[in-house]
Design an enzyme around this catalytic site. Structure first.
Site, PDB file in Angstrom:
ATOM      1  N   ASN A  40      47.828  26.255 -26.369  1.00  0.00           N
ATOM      2  CA  ASN A  40      48.550  27.391 -25.809  1.00  0.00           C
ATOM      3  C   ASN A  40      49.568  27.842 -26.845  1.00  0.00           C
ATOM      4  OD1 ASN A  40      47.624  27.579 -22.862  1.00  0.00           O
ATOM      5  ND2 ASN A  40      48.012  25.386 -23.193  1.00  0.00           N
ATOM      6  N   GLU A  41      49.140  28.818 -27.634  1.00  0.00           N
ATOM      7  CA  GLU A  41      49.958  29.296 -28.740  1.00  0.00           C
ATOM      8  C   GLU A  41      51.066  30.210 -28.207  1.00  0.00           C
ATOM      9  OE1 GLU A  41      49.706  27.945 -31.394  1.00  0.00           O
ATOM     10  OE2 GLU A  41      47.649  27.631 -32.082  1.00  0.00           O
TER      11      GLU A  41
END
Ligand code: F6R
Length: 637
Positions: free
Chosen positions: A160-161
């Protein structure tokens, strides 16, 4: 001693700091074992969310040990991995499927039907449904009892950037440029790092009943401080963990280094003003109020949590002069000591002169990046310098480069039949299908490429190439990233070079790095080798000299001014020479994929310039560039 709650007033999650990653992993593995056993007693399953990467390696080794030595069974465990690269086959050596099997599943009794890893091989049209089914499977098992997390330097959890929402679910994502750069060492060769991954969402992770985030090494310190003390925000997905009521951050000392209670403790409560702490506080104050040390006023101290320092050691004038002198005494153009000079206030002893100096580079180019200018000075000032390259660095060389070298060799030998000179062909087989001897040939060529670069770099730095010793430590030659098993043969090789050189000064790096990194492994091997070389101190036991150990840093984590015991200024032409030497290493000429135009060598140059500016701002002389070192306390060995 300040009360705990006061010192932690800025922390928005529960943080536990351990001396080493190993100690932290022993505690956590014990808790996991207890969860598994208590569930087994109740006839229930324990549902674990697992992570990959360097961080959990020590945890998995401890779980394997508990299984093998203490009979811990995983028969009642169900696992769900956080993520998987998209677009590489399962049997690719860098797939998370391979990782989990090599690091854990192959060594425990977890039934294959009870492990789940997102599928990165599906056609795009099938990914959406598969992600939904992944979530349903977690729910069908009653949800995750415990989710283990690492953290990326972007602040990602899972993949989850930055930009990932609090409620995001399992999905296909695009990897951030920094994440791809960090993965580059695993996928040597341009454009080989996958661009996409399938990951559990932040929302999925937050549904776990408990969460433990692990982080080791100084490279994680900054992002950890932001996730623990900063506001929750999409640009730092790990900060959303603050919303969970049963989350813990398990850190080693290095990863905790930027937390306020560790870095600036006087801001969160009373402290005991030891000399290093007051030095740190006074240099910090100068940087904070942007005034040179000698211009700090009483009110600056009072307004920044240092009123008691002022009372006990002040006034400002006294403190300023004291710390100005301390900084001034770190500066020397004579890194090996100055013969015939009073050395009371010099970082290194005047005698013996010349000195035997051992410079240890975990991988070729580390020594140039961290201390190329100093290396040149040591040679020019007549010291007997040996540069020992601990590992060959071959893992960082791409197949393309090795293939090009093979082409050159066959061209030079005048044979069109490349099979005779080197039996591999461009794009012949994927890495997994290569024969052992072909792999060994590639590795050998890659070693030679890096040796050539290292020698060329020494030559550019005016260091005789005969100073170079290539140890090719076996842990590296037989391993891969995150799968290194250092042993006695490695310690012996370093002990041997220490006994051969019998150095008065040893320059090393790697302390405080993530424990499975090449640098950290090399540093801990060095400490073991020094103990072995010293023996019991008797004459026959070899090396008993009083050797000073100086730590250098590679530019991605430069020393801060208060940490420095020796600062070696470089003139513009010395800096240019250092840069030319670094430039001999191909990897330093590369631009990281998808990042700005900054080349790796430029980062080294600017780190040395930035440090010179920091010294200037403290009120020291204005130099073009500075290389810095910290003295390693002998008793720490
Ligand atoms: C791995 C994962 C990632 C890593 C993170 C840190 O499954 O989800 O979030 O935990 O990139 O990686 P390392 O541990 O290699 O520093």
């Amino acid at each position: 001693m300040q009360p705990l709650s006061e010192s932690r007033q800025r922390e928005r999650v529960s943080v536990h700091i351990h001396d080493t990653a190993r100690a932290a992993c022993q505690v956590l593995a014990g808790e996991i074992a207890e969860l598994i056993r208590s569930r087994a007693r109740e006839g229930r399953q324990a549902v674990l969310g697992l992570a990959t990467g360097s961080t959990p390696v020590s945890l998995y080794r401890e779980l394997i040990r508990l299984h093998k030595e203490e009979g811990l069974s995983f028969a009642n465990v169900v696992t769900f991995n956080l993520d998987e690269y998209y677009g590489i086959p399962r049997d690719h050596p860098e797939s998370y499927w391979s990782f989990m099997h090599q690091q854990l599943f192959n060594h425990i009794d977890l039934p294959a039907s009870q492990l789940h890893i997102p599928d990165g091989t599906l056609p795009r049209s099938a990914v959406f449904d598969a992600c939904r089914q992944y979530e349903e499977a977690i729910t069908a098992h009653g949800g995750l009892d415990l989710q283990i997390l690492g953290i990326g330097r972007t602040g990602h959890i899972g993949f989850n950037e930055p930009g990932s929402g609090r409620d995001s679910r399992t999905r296909l994502v695009t990897l951030d440029a920094l994440t791809r750069r960090d993965a580059e060492r695993d996928f040597p060769g341009e454009d080989k790092v996958p661009r996409y991954a399938v990951t559990m969402g932040v929302g999925t992770i937050l549904q776990a009943r408990s969460i433990v985030l692990l982080a080791w090494g100084e490279a994680k310190a900054r992002v950890i401080a932001q996730a623990v003390e900063g506001e929750q925000r999409e640009s730092l997905p790990a900060s959303f963990l603050q919303q969970h009521d049963n989350v813990r951050f398990l850190l080693d000392n290095a990863a905790a280094g930027e937390l306020t209670r560790v870095k600036l403790p006087w801001l969160v409560g009373p402290v005991e003003w030891t000399p290093p702490l007051s030095h740190r506080a006074v240099t910090w104050l100068s940087e904070k109020v942007q005034r040179p040390l000698l211009k700090l006023l009483d009110e600056h101290y009072a307004e920044h949590g240092m009123a008691d320092l002022l009372t006990t050691q002040g006034p400002a004038y006294t403190l300023n002069i004291h710390h100005f002198n301390d900084m001034q005494h770190t500066i020397t153009g004579w890194p090996g000591g100055k013969a015939g000079a009073d050395d009371t206030h010099r970082p290194e002893r005047a005698t013996p002169y010349p000195k035997r100096v051992l410079v240890l580079a975990p991988e070729p180019s580390d020594e140039m990046l961290g201390m190329g200018g100093t290396l040149t000075r040591l040679v020019e000032q007549g010291h007997e310098v040996t540069v020992a390259y601990l590992t060959s660095g071959s893992l960082a060389v791409s197949d393309e480069e090795a293939e090009m070298a093979a082409e050159l060799i066959s061209g030079y030998l005048g044979t069109e039949d490349r099979d005779k000179s080197c039996h591999f062909h461009k794009d012949k087989e994927p890495a997994t299908l290569r024969s052992e001897s072909e792999e060994a040939d590639r590795r050998r060529l890659k070693r030679l490429i890096r040796r050539g670069e290292a020698r060329q770099a020494l030559h550019s730095a005016n260091v005789p190439v005969t100073a170079a010793h290539f140890l090719d430590l076996p842990f590296y030659e037989t391993g891969r990233y995150r799968q290194f098993y250092p042993g006695e043969a490695d310690v012996n090789a370093i002990t041997e070079i220490v006994l051969k050189v019998r150095p008065h000064m040893t320059f090393a790096t790697g302390a405080g790095q993530e424990p499975n990194s090449v640098g950290a492994i090399c540093f801990s091997l060095l400490l073991k080798a020094l103990r072995a070389a010293r023996g019991d101190g008797s004459e026959s036991c070899g090396y008993t000299d009083n050797c000073h150990i100086w730590l250098y840093r590679t530019p991605d984590k430069a020393w801060q001014t208060h940490e420095i015991n020796m600062a070696v200024p470089l003139s513009p032409s010395q800096l240019a020479q250092k840069t030319r030497s670094i430039y001999q290493h191909k990897r330093q000429r590369d631009t990281a994929p998808d990042t700005s135009d900054t080349k790796a060598w430029q980062i080294a140059e600017s780190a040395n310039r930035t440090l010179a500016k920091a010294y200037d701002a403290l009120g020291m002389a204005e130099y073009e560039a500075i290389e810095a070192f910290q003295r390693w306390e002998a008793e720490k060995c």
